[in-house]
Scaffold this motif. Structure first.
Motif, mmCIF file in Angstrom:
data_model
loop_
_atom_site.group_PDB
_atom_site.id
_atom_site.type_symbol
_atom_site.label_atom_id
_atom_site.label_comp_id
_atom_site.label_asym_id
_atom_site.label_seq_id
_atom_site.Cartn_x
_atom_site.Cartn_y
_atom_site.Cartn_z
ATOM 1 N N THR A 118 -29.169 -12.232 -57.349
ATOM 2 C CA THR A 118 -27.772 -12.530 -57.529
ATOM 3 C C THR A 118 -27.139 -12.212 -58.925
ATOM 4 N N ILE A 151 -20.836 -15.802 -55.538
ATOM 5 C CA ILE A 151 -22.167 -15.372 -55.890
ATOM 6 C C ILE A 151 -22.488 -14.299 -54.770
ATOM 7 N N THR A 153 -25.092 -11.709 -53.472
ATOM 8 C CA THR A 153 -26.566 -11.187 -53.266
ATOM 9 C C THR A 153 -26.755 -9.739 -53.001
#
Length: 181
Positions: A118, A151, A153
């Motif tokens: 991430t 965030i 990923t």
């Protein structure tokens, strides 16, 4: 006691009081950092013509004032209006100056092939944000409706650097990006 005798040479003098004299000041607000604002003074009562002093400067006839490009929040502009009899009234207009949006990419690190990692994009300037990040081959667009961090990923197949390439918000448009992961 005798009452005074009125003579034909006596003069009657009437003194009347002018209506209360006030001024209001309104501005284009909020604005984005780096832009100008238009401030307008509106006199109420008193006697025209009116003159205006902006931020303590000399008097002139313009009831409007355009600021220089603003960056500090809030910015206060003062006006003093003077009517035809020399009566004065003062007021201020407060201008909210919003910062342009920024996006900073950080995080990442080493991972094994096939694993996910991430990275974070931190924002300033007020949501919602539209942003674009780039992995060296493809650009990906995203939207953050609330909050100040996204965030992301990713599961890269090779060593990859992720960079923010664009950020904007509905309040102030395009901003600046920095950092990489």
């Amino acid at each position: 006691h005798s009452s005074p005798t009125r003579r034909s040479s006596d003069l009657d003098l009437t003194v009347s009081q002018n209506t209360a004299f006030t001024v209001t000041a309104g501005a284009t607000s909020p604005i984005c950092s780096g832009l100008t604002s238009q401030v307008t003074a509106t006199p109420h009562g008193g006697a025209s013509p009116y003159q205006y002093s902006w931020n303590g400067g000399g008097y002139g006839t313009s009831a409007s004032y355009t600021t220089a490009a603003l960056s500090s929040n809030p910015t206060v502009i003062s006006v003093t209006a003077k009517d035809n009899y020399g009566c004065t009234a003062s007021n201020t207009a407060s201008i909210t100056v919003n910062p342009r949006p920024t996006a900073t990419v950080s995080g990442g690190g080493e991972i094994c092939k096939g694993e996910s990692s991430t990275f974070t994009i931190d924002f300033t300037g007020g949501a919602p944000y539209s942003y674009t990040w780039y992995d060296g081959t493809h650009s990906t667009n995203g939207t953050l409706m609330s909050g100040n961090s996204a965030i992301i990923t990713v599961t890269p197949s090779t060593t990859t650097t992720y960079t923010g390439t664009a950020v904007s918000n509905s309040g102030c448009g395009a901003g600046t990006t920095s950092g990489s992961a």
